[in-house]
Design a protein around this motif. Sequence first.
Motif, PDB file in Angstrom:
ATOM      1  N   UNK A 152       0.832  -1.249   0.133  1.00  0.00           N
ATOM      2  CA  UNK A 152      -0.119  -0.021  -0.216  1.00  0.00           C
ATOM      3  C   UNK A 152       1.298   1.606  -0.211  1.00  0.00           C
ATOM      4  N   UNK A 153       0.872   2.031  -0.795  1.00  0.00           N
ATOM      5  CA  UNK A 153       0.886   3.919  -0.296  1.00  0.00           C
ATOM      6  C   UNK A 153       0.145   4.382   1.060  1.00  0.00           C
ATOM      7  N   UNK A 154       0.781   5.377   1.509  1.00  0.00           N
ATOM      8  CA  UNK A 154       0.354   5.654   2.387  1.00  0.00           C
ATOM      9  C   UNK A 154       0.665   7.857   2.184  1.00  0.00           C
ATOM     10  N   UNK A 170      -2.846   8.313   5.809  1.00  0.00           N
ATOM     11  CA  UNK A 170      -3.980   6.820   5.877  1.00  0.00           C
ATOM     12  C   UNK A 170      -3.307   5.488   4.176  1.00  0.00           C
ATOM     13  N   UNK A 171      -3.403   5.343   4.698  1.00  0.00           N
ATOM     14  CA  UNK A 171      -2.891   3.909   3.901  1.00  0.00           C
ATOM     15  C   UNK A 171      -3.905   4.063   2.291  1.00  0.00           C
ATOM     16  N   UNK A 228     -10.362  10.814   4.192  1.00  0.00           N
ATOM     17  CA  UNK A 228     -10.022  10.293   3.289  1.00  0.00           C
ATOM     18  C   UNK A 228     -10.329  10.357   1.790  1.00  0.00           C
ATOM     19  N   UNK A 229     -11.106  11.430   1.739  1.00  0.00           N
ATOM     20  CA  UNK A 229     -11.274  11.886  -0.123  1.00  0.00           C
ATOM     21  C   UNK A 229     -10.478  12.635  -0.328  1.00  0.00           C
ATOM     22  N   UNK A 230      -9.968  13.519   0.987  1.00  0.00           N
ATOM     23  CA  UNK A 230      -8.220  14.465   0.303  1.00  0.00           C
ATOM     24  C   UNK A 230      -7.086  13.047   0.048  1.00  0.00           C
ATOM     25  N   UNK A 231      -7.543  11.907   1.306  1.00  0.00           N
ATOM     26  CA  UNK A 231      -6.320  10.820   0.531  1.00  0.00           C
ATOM     27  C   UNK A 231      -5.790  11.309  -0.638  1.00  0.00           C
ATOM     28  N   UNK A 232      -7.312  10.680  -1.040  1.00  0.00           N
ATOM     29  CA  UNK A 232      -7.884   9.892  -2.681  1.00  0.00           C
ATOM     30  C   UNK A 232      -7.622  11.178  -2.995  1.00  0.00           C
ATOM     31  N   UNK A 233      -7.404  11.901  -3.568  1.00  0.00           N
ATOM     32  CA  UNK A 233      -6.951  12.901  -4.053  1.00  0.00           C
ATOM     33  C   UNK A 233      -6.040  13.357  -4.315  1.00  0.00           C
ATOM     34  N   UNK A 234      -5.019  12.922  -3.578  1.00  0.00           N
ATOM     35  CA  UNK A 234      -3.398  13.443  -3.476  1.00  0.00           C
ATOM     36  C   UNK A 234      -2.817  12.001  -4.217  1.00  0.00           C
TER      37      UNK A 234
END
Length: 340
Positions: free
Chosen positions: A28-30, A63-64, A130-136
């Motif tokens: 996974x990426x973090x 966030x993984x 989580x949404x911001x982690x997904x965007x990044x």
Amino acid sequence: MAVFCLAAMLVACSPRPAAQFAPPDPAASVERIYVATELDLDDLGRQFGQKRPSGLKFLHVDVSIPPTHTPGKVEWPEGPPDAATDFVMTGSHVYRGSGDMLGAMRRRSPGNETLVFVHGYNNTFSDAVYRFAQMRADFGSDEPGLVYSWPSAGDPRGYAYDRDSVLYSRDDFKRVLDALTKTGNDRVLLLAHSMGAQLVMETLRQAALSGDRALLNRINGVVLMSPDIDTDVFRAQAAAIGELPQPFLIFVSQQDRALSLAGLLTGRKPRLGTLKDPTLLQGIEGVRVIDFTALGDGEGLNHATAVTSPAAISVLKGLIAQAASGDEAFDDYMVLDADP
């Protein structure tokens, strides 16, 4: 309206997923997400009907992103959280204050720009992070990223509550921006979704009216994604701000069902995020509109198409790369095609 109210009640009664900790997965990426919030860190769920918390807190959450991740999607756990298949938290740290957080941020990422995400209506802390982690992850962002998690009700019944929370949070959000741009070299790029766009515009207006052009000059750009703002109000805000930070982008879609409902709740007035006629913004210098109507998000509401539609993500990444190379990428009004 009755149908909307019934739907809101049904959604409100359904379980809301929350971010959970789980052991990391080596594949996974973090994404490290910094957070500034008024929320009580022991109560990060729904705030509907509660007294709004006060006092800013600063933290980060790791966030993984699962190796099976699909662009545009947040893979919430459907059972016990598993970093191999789900978004999970693998670490967190609470800072003593903004200076402590900023020092840690700069040591980890020496650059001087921070991407700040302001979430919209009906978002919990978990939703926003989580949404911001997904965007990044999907856009390959490498600058530090911070979520400003204002006290949304986290409940579809809380539209009026959230509009008041935006007004409540203006001073604290400005304090966050002041902290992030404390030195002359520090810069921020603002990305706001839905009702979060109202918070950004109100805060910039407040800075302008107080004569704080120094803060406005340290904003490297503004993106309002599906902004839940009355167009007349936006024009008044822009007039008060004066020279807008550049670039200044507005993402719209006439298929945005969430904003169509918001329009019904606010006197049948179309929202800025469903703009059909760009001449309504005539006279506001430096505003560029990108129309995502042809690119559905696959989630039904089309309320965050730019970051939930794989096709939109691909097109937008190309435009960003073009702009980064020094070429002119964004017209004053662009209509994106589903089949470019």
